[in-house]
Design an enzyme around this catalytic site. Structure first.
Site, PDB file in Angstrom:
ATOM      1  N   LYS A  85      -8.744 -20.835  15.401  1.00 44.23           N
ATOM      2  CA  LYS A  85      -8.544 -19.470  15.647  1.00 44.23           C
ATOM      3  C   LYS A  85      -7.380 -19.082  16.756  1.00 44.23           C
ATOM      4  O   LYS A  85      -7.639 -19.858  17.597  1.00 44.23           O
ATOM      5  CB  LYS A  85     -10.059 -18.880  16.131  1.00 44.23           C
ATOM      6  CG  LYS A  85      -9.997 -17.842  16.683  1.00 44.23           C
ATOM      7  CD  LYS A  85     -11.437 -17.017  16.990  1.00 44.23           C
ATOM      8  CE  LYS A  85     -11.286 -15.665  17.531  1.00 44.23           C
ATOM      9  NZ  LYS A  85     -12.568 -15.295  17.867  1.00 44.23           N
ATOM     10  N   LYS A  87      -8.058 -18.125  11.272  1.00 43.13           N
ATOM     11  CA  LYS A  87      -8.296 -16.710  11.748  1.00 43.13           C
ATOM     12  C   LYS A  87      -7.258 -16.566  12.737  1.00 43.13           C
ATOM     13  O   LYS A  87      -7.046 -17.370  13.667  1.00 43.13           O
ATOM     14  CB  LYS A  87      -9.544 -16.440  12.217  1.00 43.13           C
ATOM     15  CG  LYS A  87      -9.506 -15.124  12.908  1.00 43.13           C
ATOM     16  CD  LYS A  87     -11.011 -15.121  13.539  1.00 43.13           C
ATOM     17  CE  LYS A  87     -11.085 -13.625  14.175  1.00 43.13           C
ATOM     18  NZ  LYS A  87     -12.417 -13.574  14.857  1.00 43.13           N
TER      19      LYS A  87
HETATM   20  C1  PBG Z   1     -15.144 -12.968  19.013  1.00 40.84           C
HETATM   21  C2  PBG Z   1     -14.383 -12.313  17.603  1.00 40.84           C
HETATM   22  C3  PBG Z   1     -13.155 -11.757  17.908  1.00 40.84           C
HETATM   23  C4  PBG Z   1     -13.017 -11.410  16.391  1.00 40.84           C
HETATM   24  C5  PBG Z   1     -14.170 -11.898  15.737  1.00 40.84           C
HETATM   25  N1  PBG Z   1     -15.033 -12.678  16.528  1.00 40.84           N
HETATM   26  C6  PBG Z   1     -12.649 -11.315  18.729  1.00 40.84           C
HETATM   27  C7  PBG Z   1     -11.683 -11.962  19.604  1.00 40.84           C
HETATM   28  O1  PBG Z   1     -11.406 -13.178  19.550  1.00 40.84           O
HETATM   29  O2  PBG Z   1     -11.136 -11.422  20.537  1.00 40.84           O
HETATM   30  C8  PBG Z   1     -11.989 -10.513  15.606  1.00 40.84           C
HETATM   31  C9  PBG Z   1     -12.146 -10.336  14.490  1.00 40.84           C
HETATM   32  C10 PBG Z   1     -11.355  -9.001  14.159  1.00 40.84           C
HETATM   33  O3  PBG Z   1     -10.326  -8.568  14.671  1.00 40.84           O
HETATM   34  O4  PBG Z   1     -11.494  -8.520  12.959  1.00 40.84           O
HETATM   35  N2  PBG Z   1     -16.490 -12.627  19.261  1.00 40.84           N
END
Ligand code: PBG
Length: 328
Positions: free
Chosen positions: A197, A249
């Site tokens: 991520k 991601k």
């Molecule tokens: C953190 C989380 C995020 C997303 C999913 N889980 C936000 C981040 O990491 O700042 C983002 C998903 C999206 O942008 O559609 N709980």
């Protein structure tokens, strides 16, 4: 022999021919719908940067889940927005908290006909918006956070989640969650590791969706966009720690990472087409600059082609409807 000898255009000559020779197609069962539930709402509330996506009430969330089942969507990923936040994100662990209740409500609506997944992360629940708790210097404390993730995971499993998605990028999070689940008797609850991520600007609209309290950024725990090799280390560690599924991601700016991970992963690989990717396409389409449906379908097909077996996308239910249309 007349030139040209090879005519690849033959296989593109009619819609039926193109359909027959298509190397990749997306199936509704591979799609996972991310959904937001907000505590205290009396009716669904639109998210302005994500046209078509709402913060749900319990009722509208159940309807969205039922619709996903009807359309053959594979799963739903739940995110909760609490009324009250604190330094340790305690509303995320509370069995009566908004997310845990939503998991139980969705499970009672869909049973086992949709895979129910939930976000194991503290950022929606902390008053500072970070994915973990802070130490005395204000830095995110990895190991103190892990203890909270373990509790959060057990509560989500108690509520009925089939799959847990730890998204906080703390080192060791999959191992502690796996161990806590096993100790609590939840041996069959699965872990979808947000293995690779990245710290991304494309999470912007999500921060509105969850009313994020974050002021800084997440660069001390999420990956740096400059790194490719490191994604494989993250995946290997999560597999060693017991991940049942792994994810990359965001998706569209990380298709090379997705291809790398797909090449080595012995478990199913997911990709998350995130909020900013959704917003870009919706905004361009709203301006008449691109064909909305074609752009959505092309973007998801690209993610599939790069190696994703599962795709989290806010268009999951709409796409499933289109995919059912055999003449498209
Ligand atoms: C953190 C989380 C995020 C997303 C999913 N889980 C936000 C981040 O990491 O700042 C983002 C998903 C999206 O942008 O559609 N709980």
């Amino acid at each position: 022999m007349s030139f040209p000898q090879h005519r690849p255009r033959r296989l593109r000559s009619t819609p039926a021919m193109r359909r027959m020779v298509a190397e990749y197609r997306v199936h509704p069962a591979e799609l996972i719908l991310p959904a937001f539930i907000r505590e205290g709402l009396t009716e669904p509330s639109p998210i302005s940067s994500m046209p078509g996506v709402v913060q749900h009430t319990t009722d509208s969330l159940k309807r969205a889940a039922a619709q996903a089942v009807e359309r053959g969507v594979g799963g739903i990923m739940l995110f909760g927005i609490p009324e009250h936040r604190d330094a340790t994100g305690s509303a995320g662990i509370d069995p009566d908290g908004v997310l845990n209740r939503a998991i139980a409500d969705v499970r009672s609506e869909v049973g086992d006909s949709l895979v129910v997944m939930s976000d194991v992360c503290l950022d929606e629940f902390t008053d500072h918006g970070h994915c973990g708790v802070l130490d005395a210097d204000g830095a995110v404390d990895n190991d103190a956070t892990l203890a909270l993730y373990a509790q959060m995971a057990v509560e989500q499993a108690n509520a009925g989640a089939h799959v847990l998605g730890p998204s906080g990028m703390m080192d060791g999070q999959v191992a502690v969650i796996r161990q806590a689940l096993d100790e609590a008797g939840h041996r069959d609850t699965m872990v979808l590791a947000y293995a690779a991520k990245y710290a991304s600007a494309f999470y912007g609209p999500f921060r509105e969706a969850v009313d994020s309290q974050l002021t800084g950024d997440r660069r001390t725990y999420q990956m740096d966009a400059a790194n490719r090799r490191e994604a494989l280390l993250e995946v290997e560690l999560d597999l060693e720690e017991g991940a049942d599924l792994v994810m990359v991601k965001p998706a569209m700016s990380y298709l090379d990472i997705l291809a790398d991970v797909a090449a080595i992963s012995p478990v199913p690989v997911a990709a998350y087409q995130i909020s900013g990717e959704y917003a870009m396409i919706e905004a361009a389409a709203a301006n008449g600059w691109i064909d909305r449906r074609r752009a959505i379908e092309e973007s998801v097909l690209g993610i599939k082609r790069a190696g994703a077996q599962l795709i989290l996308t806010y268009w999951a239910s709409e796409l499933a409807l289109w995919l059912d249309d055999h003449h498209s």
